[in-house]
Scaffold this motif. Structure first.
Motif, PDB file in Angstrom:
ATOM      1  N   UNK A   7      50.294  29.828 -66.403  1.00 20.28           N
ATOM      2  CA  UNK A   7      49.913  30.712 -67.504  1.00 20.28           C
ATOM      3  C   UNK A   7      49.026  31.880 -67.080  1.00 20.28           C
ATOM      4  N   UNK A   8      48.171  31.690 -66.056  1.00 19.38           N
ATOM      5  CA  UNK A   8      47.206  32.731 -65.687  1.00 19.38           C
ATOM      6  C   UNK A   8      47.234  33.141 -64.224  1.00 19.38           C
ATOM      7  N   UNK A   9      47.852  32.352 -63.360  1.00 21.49           N
ATOM      8  CA  UNK A   9      47.804  32.601 -61.919  1.00 21.49           C
ATOM      9  C   UNK A   9      49.173  32.462 -61.258  1.00 21.49           C
ATOM     10  N   UNK A  10      49.287  33.071 -60.092  1.00 22.70           N
ATOM     11  CA  UNK A  10      50.453  32.892 -59.230  1.00 22.70           C
ATOM     12  C   UNK A  10      49.982  32.209 -57.951  1.00 22.70           C
ATOM     13  N   UNK A  13      49.781  30.379 -45.224  1.00 26.15           N
ATOM     14  CA  UNK A  13      48.594  29.999 -46.004  1.00 26.15           C
ATOM     15  C   UNK A  13      48.849  30.326 -47.462  1.00 26.15           C
ATOM     16  N   UNK A  14      48.440  29.429 -48.361  1.00 28.99           N
ATOM     17  CA  UNK A  14      48.645  29.633 -49.794  1.00 28.99           C
ATOM     18  C   UNK A  14      47.339  29.969 -50.493  1.00 28.99           C
ATOM     19  N   UNK A  15      47.451  30.783 -51.536  1.00 37.52           N
ATOM     20  CA  UNK A  15      46.299  31.185 -52.339  1.00 37.52           C
ATOM     21  C   UNK A  15      46.735  31.390 -53.783  1.00 37.52           C
ATOM     22  N   UNK A  16      45.788  31.314 -54.720  1.00 41.95           N
ATOM     23  CA  UNK A  16      46.053  31.573 -56.139  1.00 41.95           C
ATOM     24  C   UNK A  16      45.480  32.938 -56.500  1.00 41.95           C
ATOM     25  N   UNK A  17      46.279  33.734 -57.196  1.00 41.07           N
ATOM     26  CA  UNK A  17      45.867  35.081 -57.593  1.00 41.07           C
ATOM     27  C   UNK A  17      46.122  35.245 -59.092  1.00 41.07           C
TER      28      UNK A  17
END
Length: 78
Positions: A32-35, A54-58
């Motif tokens: 709903x708010x992040x990728x 590497x994974x991150x939330x944006x």
């Protein structure tokens, strides 16, 4: 002006921040708010670099072409 697509899994976006010049991310999943994004290209030389994969939330509102946002490059699920 070019239309900016809604962020979707499979798309490639590039970081506009001058400190991360050239850094590209692939969107893996959206909530709903992040990728959740996976690094495909590390940032420019002379900086500490994260490894590709590497994974991150944006936050989704950062996927727009501002100086601290991201610009659309290509891709998306068909």
């Amino acid at each position: 002006m070019t239309d900016i697509p809604t962020p979707a899994p499979g798309q490639i976006w590039q970081d506009n921040d001058k400190r991360a010049y050239g850094r590209r991310l692939r969107i893996i999943e959206i909530d709903a708010t992040h990728a959740v994004c996976e690094l495909t290209t590390p940032r420019g030389a002379g900086h500490q670099q994260a490894k590709p994969g590497r994974r991150t939330r944006i936050r989704l509102d950062r996927f727009r072409p501002t100086s601290t946002g991201y610009r659309y490059i290509s891709g998306g699920q068909q």
